[in-house]
Write an enzyme that holds these catalytic residues in place. Sequence first.
Site: not given
Length: 415
Positions: A48, A213, A372, A396
């Site tokens: 990132r 998730k 990520g 997300g």
Amino acid sequence: MPPTRTTFLGRPKTVKTIEDLQVAGKRVFVRADLNVPLSGGIITDDGRIRAVAPTIAKLVQAGARVVVASHLGRPKGEPDPQYSLAPVAVRLGEILGVPVSFATDTVGESAKATVAALADGEVTLLENLRFNAGETAKDDAERGAFADELAGLADVYVGDGFGAVHRKHASVYDLPARLPHAVGDLIATEVGVLKRLTDEVARPYVVVLGGSKVSDKVGVIENLLGKADRILIGGGMMYTFIAAQGHGVGASLLQEDQIPVVQDYLKRGAEQGVEFVIPVDTAVSGSFPDVKGGAPVEDFAVVDADAIPDGALGLDIGPRTAQLFAEKIADAKTVFWNGPMGVFEHPAFAEGTRVVAQGLIDSDAFTVVGGGDSAAAVRTLGFDETKFGHISTGGGASLEYLEGKTLPGLAALEG
Ligand code: ADP
Ligand code: MG
């Protein structure tokens, strides 16, 4: 240069790029996503940081005074040393090849002093935005008050934290309304790629979903039902699908309240000709593996998906499933992959993720890896990232874009 016309969020809108702004000698606030994985203060994947570095380098070249800000992890609205961005300032400086000063607070004395000390072409990084309750506050006035403080540190705003654009946070949503603003090059690239997955997708279009998730990700399937040709389900999400087929899942991750939702997806998939590919086998253990120490897994086993023993914890897709997934990816023209197939952080459960990554590389498809942990997985497993079409910095955010939602951080950059 006139403002560029783009179709951000699918609507014709005026969005400025960095080239449209006057940045020389100005304090330019860059909202980046520098939320990198850390282990004991060491950055385990700097993807990132590298992804936003070209934007910062461009501003340095143009003689801006660059004020970089980001969140890291989920601190509780107050300083918490384990989430300090200090190691990121060092790494950012190494990547840019110029020193990056660091403010030990976000809008306090240190931030004011480091920003005031910037000369043209210099860079500073502020401490974690989420050390301030105002950053993530639900209350508009509280967020706005924090955005006012941030606005005092800059003349111009560049939004380039793609991984955070789905958050209605002060630095993402409220701050651009207070300053002349432009979209950074990373966000422009990310959105361009996502548009290829929504407007003009080449088929077969295969979507691979995994990770942990589950409830966050089930929503995207709703939207994909009308778009994807095949949906492959791995990672922690697979057990809810296996349960939806009427089988036990032992002690595996299970989102019980999502079973009826998943059953409805399976039914509609069958009606609409969308093929769901659900694992036929899974790697299990009696306990969660020692990810940190890497201790060997004594009770590793592979079992059929319809015969997971009581107490067994499913931690990866099995080898037959990995093979099946590779076949389902082989003839794709477009692949979107979000979420590791298993607990890849331990070598015993990295195989499914490895086979899927290799499958993407071996296909002729335009491949996009989002998330990520997914991005970190392909790099830490040793894959050459240039072999993928695009590695997104936002999991997300890319999922919500594909769900067709309005992303606050993109909407704020329009107009
Ligand atoms: P991303 O960041 O790519 O969007 P997530 O954050 O949703 O992905 O999930 C990543 C995590 O999911 C990894 O840390 C991985 O260990 C975990 N995971 C994958 N499969 C399982 C599983 N079967 N049980 C528990 N955790 C899992
Ligand atoms: Mg993640």
